[in-house]
Write an enzyme that holds these catalytic residues in place. Structure first.
Site, mmCIF file in Angstrom:
data_model
loop_
_atom_site.group_PDB
_atom_site.id
_atom_site.type_symbol
_atom_site.label_atom_id
_atom_site.label_comp_id
_atom_site.label_asym_id
_atom_site.label_seq_id
_atom_site.Cartn_x
_atom_site.Cartn_y
_atom_site.Cartn_z
ATOM 1 C CB CYS A 11 29.760 7.362 -40.698
ATOM 2 S SG CYS A 11 30.155 6.989 -42.410
ATOM 3 C CB CYS A 14 29.710 10.584 -42.561
ATOM 4 S SG CYS A 14 28.607 9.246 -43.019
ATOM 5 C CG ASP A 390 73.512 2.123 -25.222
ATOM 6 O OD1 ASP A 390 74.678 1.974 -25.619
ATOM 7 O OD2 ASP A 390 73.204 2.793 -24.218
#
Length: 706
Positions: A11, A14, A390
Site C-alpha cells: 500500500c 501505508c 545533430d
C-alpha cells in the site's frame, strides 16, 4: 546508507506513513522507503528493532540483502497467507448465508468470523489511525464496517470486508508483478568472475575485481565488467546493454561490456573498469532510481489524495445528516447511504493509476536498450512535438568515406595520396586510405611533411613537392575549365574536397561524404507517423552538405553552419514554439541537450552519454527511438484512462446516492473494479507486440532551411 529489501509492502499510503514514522527515530531523518522497488534505505545507526516494530504494524518486514547472498527476491508469503484467509473467509461467509436462510442457527458468529479473517489487518490499522486522528483508506473502511455492523447489516458488512481484502490482495499482486518485471531486468548483472592470477583460475565476486585484472570468460558465461579482449575470438550477446538481439563479433583489442554473454569460444578479458563503474552497473542503478521519480501527474494525485479523503468524509456526514434533518428522511437509511459513500471514497485506484504504468514503461524501454532516467522524462517523451537532431554521428554514421573521386594524372594520383596520408590520424586521411587500398600501385615514401592549418599537408616525394588539402592549399595552380567544373559539381553535391596537386597541376580530387545511417530515413518517416510535427537537423556543416542529408533522410527543416553556441540558441528558440527533444552523441552536444525540454543521447554505453542526457539510446543508432516514443505515449494514455476510470466509477456510485440506490456492496465493487482495471491496463504496457509504427499516408514535404 544501508539498503534493505522489504516484503509485505502493498500500500503506497501505508509505505508513506511508515517512512514518516521511521524518520522520527534517532538518525532516521534520511530514511526512504522506495515503494515501487520494495526497498528501504536507512542510516546504519538507526535501531533496527524499532524499525521492525514500525514495519510489523503494517505487516511488512525487512531483509538485509547482504546477509542472504542467494536471496531470490521472491516475497509472496504475505500474498499466499492473504489468499488462504480470503478463501477461508469466503467459505465461512457462504456457510453463514446458508444458516441465515435456514434461520435455525444464528449466523452472526459466522459473519463475524468471516469479517475478522478477511479484514483484521484493516481493522487494526484503522483503529490505530482513529486514535491518531489520521484518516486514510483503512480509517474509512473501519468506520464503514463498524457502522454496518452497528445497524445490523451483517451480510453486506461481511461482503464489504471480503471484497476489500480481495481488492488489497489484487492491488499488492499487481504492484508485485511490476516489481518482478523490474527485478528480472536487474538480475542480468553477473555475480562472479573467473580471475586469472599467475596462470591459476580463481572464482571471485565481481565486486572484488580491480582495473587491469585478467579474467577468463568461457562459453555461455557473462562478462563480469567492462574490459578489452586480450586473447580469443567469439560472438557476444550485448542485448543486456543495447537491447539488440544480434550477436557482435569480438576479437583481440576490442571492447566488451559487463553483463554481455559470451556465446562460444573462450575470451581472456582485461578489466578496464571496476564493476561499480561499469556501464551495466550505472544503467541498472539509474533504472532503479528512475522508478522513484515523481511525474507532475503523480505529484498532483498525491496532493489531491490529501484533500480527497477529508472531503469524502464530509460528504458522507452530509449524506447521513441532511436528509433526516431537513427532508424528513429515515435516519437508518441515510446512515447506510453515508457508510456506502465512505467506501466509495477509498482512493486506491486513483493512487495506483500512475506508478504501475510508469514502472511498466521504464522497464519495457530498458529491455529494448533505452535508458529513461525517470518517470518525469518518460511523461515528457510522450508529449514532445519537435525533435531536433545533430547531424554527424546521429543521422549520419560520423565516419567519412570517399563517395567520388576523379583522377587527372592516373600514374601519380593514388601513390602520392597514399604516401602523404598513410601516417596521418585525421579522419579524412583514413577515408582516403580506405579507398586507395582498394587499388594496387607502387608505394612511395614522403619526406619533409608539413601540416598547414586550415589548408592541408605539404610533402616532398622523390625530390618533388606535393600538396594534399582543400582549395586554399592549391591556389598556386591554374585550373583548367574541366577540373574547375568537376570541383564545382562535387561541391554542389555537398562533398568535402581533398585535392592532390604538384607545383603546376592538379593530379586528382577526392569527394568525401559522411554516410547517412541506413535507418535514418525510415526513423524520420515513422516519427512523422507518430505525430511528431517538426523534425529539425542542426549542423555545423556547410549548406550543400546539410541540404543533401536533410533531403535524403526527410527532416522537415535544417539549419547549417551552426557553432555550438548557435545550436543552443536554435534549440531555445524551438522550445518557445513547442515541446522539444534534442538528440545528439552526449559529448559535444551536451549544451544543446541541456537546453532542450528533453535530452536524448546516443552512446552505446559510454559514460558521457549516460551522464549527460535524460534518455540514452544504448544501441548507438536511432532505430528504436520511434518505439520508445510509442511506449511513452501509451503510458500517458494509460494514465489518463486510469484516472478517468478511477474517478468515473466512483462518480457513478456517488450519483446512486441521489435516488438512494447505493449499497455497501456496490460501493466496494466500484472501488475494487476500478483498482483491478487500473492494474491490469497498466500491466499490458509490458506486453511486447513487436509492431513498428506504420508510416503515415501523408506526403513527405521537402525540408525547409535557414
Amino acid at each position: 546508507m544501508e539498503e534493505y529489501r522489504l516484503k509485505g509492502l502493498s500500500c503506497p499510503n501505508c509505505a508513506a506513513g511508515m517512512e514518516q514514522q521511521i524518520q522520527k527515530l534517532e538518525y532516521g531523518e534520511s530514511a526512504r522507503i522506495q515503494y515501487n522497488l520494495g526497498k528501504l534505505k536507512l542510516d546504519e545507526r538507526v535501531n533496527l528493532d524499532q524499525v521492525e516494530k514500525i514495519l510489523a504494524s503494517d505487516h511488512a518486514s525487512l531483509i538485509k540483502e547482504e546477509d542472504e547472498p542467494g536471496h531470490s527476491h521472491e516475497h509472496n508469503h504475505g500474498h499466499s497467507k492473504m489468499k488462504i484467509y480470503l478463501g477461508i473467509s469466503t467459505g465461512v461467509f457462504i456457510l453463514a448465508l446458508l444458516l441465515d436462510g435456514m434461520g435455525s442457527i444464528p449466523a452472526v458468529p459466522f459473519y463475524l468470523a468471516a469479517i475478522i479473517l478477511s479484514g483484521y489487518q484493516t481493522f487494526i490499522k484503522g483503529l490505530r489511525n482513529l486514535t491518531k486522528l489520521t484518516f486514510n483508506i483503512e480509517t474509512l473502511m473501519t468506520i464503514a464496517l463498524i457502522g454496518a455492523v452497528s445497524i445490523g447489516e451483517w451480510k453486506e458488512g461481511t461482503l464489504v470486508a471480503i471484497l476489500f481484502g480481495l481488492n488489497e490482495y489484487l492491488e499488492g499482486l499487481g504492484m508485485e508483478k511490476a516489481r518482478k518485471s523490474m527485478e528480472s531486468l536487474l538480475k542480468i548483472a553477473p555475480k562472479e568472475a573467473l580471475l586469472l592470477q599467475d596462470g591459476i583460475e580463481k572464482t571471485v565476486s565481481i565486486h572484488e575485481l580491480k582495473v587491469d585484472d585478467l579474467v577468463l570468460v568461457k562459453s555461455g558465461a557473462k562478462i563480469p565488467s567492462d574490459g578489452e579482449v586480450e586473447a580469443g575470438y567469439s560472438s557476444v550477446n550485448e542485448s543486456a546493454i543495447t537491447g539488440e538481439a544480434m550477436p557482435v563479433e569480438k576479437r583481440t583489442g576490442e571492447a566488451v561490456f559487463g553483463g554481455s554473454i559470451n556465446n562460444e569460444g573462450i575470451l581472456r578479458v582485461r578489466i578496464t573498469k571496476a564493476y561499480e563503474d561499469s556501464s551495466l552497473s550505472k544503467i541498472l542503478h539509474l533504472v532503479e532510481e528512475a522508478q522513484e521519480t515523481k511525474t507532475p501527474t503523480e505529484l498532483f494525485i498525491n496532493r489531491f489524495s490529501r484533500y480527497y479523503t477529508p472531503i469524502i468524509m464530509l460528504i458522507s456526514a452530509l449524506v447521513m445528516l441532511v436528509p433526516p434533518l431537513f427532508f424528513n428522511g429515515a435516519w437508518g437509511e441515510s446512515f447506510y447511504q453515508g457508510l456506502a459513500v465512505l467506501i466509495v471514497g477509498c482512493p486506491c485506484a486513483l493512487i495506483l493509476s500512475s506508478p504501475i504504468a510508469n514502472i511498466s514503461g521504464i522497464t519495457r524501454n530498458a529491455r529494448n536498450g533505452i535508458l529513461v532516467k525517470g518517470s518525469v522524462y518518460l511523461e515528457q517523451l510522450g508529449k514532445i512535438d519537435t525533435l531536433a537532431f545533430d547531424k554527424t554521428g546521429t543521422l549520419t554514421k560520423g565516419t567519412p568515406y570517399v563517395e567520388r573521386y576523379e583522377m587527372f594524372d592516373r600514374e601519380r594520383f593514388l601513390p602520392i595520396s597514399a604516401a602523404v596520408e598513410k601516417h596521418s590520424s585525421h579522419p579524412l586521411a583514413k577515408a582516403i586510405m580506405d579507398k586507395v587500398n582498394d587499388f594496387s600501385f607502387t608505394e612511395k615514401e614522403a619526406s619533409h611533411v608539413e601540416t598547414v592549418s586550415g589548408e592541408g599537408v605539404i610533402a616532398e616525394i622523390d625530390g618533388e613537392k606535393y600538396w594534399v588539402g582543400n582549395e586554399k592549399s592549391v591556389d598556386h595552380v591554374t585550373m583548367t575549365s574541366t577540373i574547375q567544373s568537376t570541383i564545382e559539381a562535387m561541391k554542389q553535391d555537398g562533398l568535402t574536397l581533398v585535392i592532390v596537386a604538384d607545383v603546376t597541376s592538379i593530379l586528382g580530387v577526392f569527394g568525401i561524404s559522411d554516410e547517412v545511417r541506413e535507418e535514418s530515413t525510415s526513423v524520420i518517416r515513422n516519427l512523422h507517423a507518430l505525430g511528431i510535427k517538426n523534425t529539425v537537423m542542426l549542423t555545423g556543416d556547410h549548406e550543400q552538405t546539410a541540404e543533401k542529408v536533410a533531403s535524403r533522410v526527410g527532416v522537415r527543416s535544417y539549419y547549417a553552419g551552426l557553432l555550438p553556441e548557435e545550436k543552443v540558441e536554435r534549440v531555445k528558440q524551438l522550445t518557445r514554439e513547442g515541446k522539444v527533444a534534442m538528440i545528439g552523441d552526449g559529448i559535444n552536444d551536451a549544451p544543446a541537450l541541456a537546453s532542450a525540454d528533453l535530452g536524448i543521447a546516443m552512446g552505446k554505453g559510454t559514460d558521457s552519454a549516460i551522464e549527460t542526457a535524460d534518455i540514452v539510446l544504448m544501441q548507438d543508432h536511432l532505430g528504436k527511438l520511434p518505439e520508445a516514443i510509442t511506449i511513452a505515449k501509451r503510458v500517458n494514455r494509460t494514465i489518463r484512462l486510469n484516472i478517468a476510470l478511477a474517478l468515473g466509477l466512483k462518480l457513478i456510485a456517488l450519483l446512486l446516492t441521489i435516488p438512494g440506490l447505493l449499497t455497501l456492496w456496490i460501493a466496494i465493487l466500484s472501488d475494487m473494479g476500478a483498482t483491478i482495471l487500473v492494474t491490469l491496463i497498466s500491466l499490458t504496457i509490458l506486453w511486447d507486440k513487436k509492431k513498428d509504427p506504420k508510416p503515415s499516408v501523408q506526403s513527405q514535404t521537402e525540408p525547409q532551411h535557414s
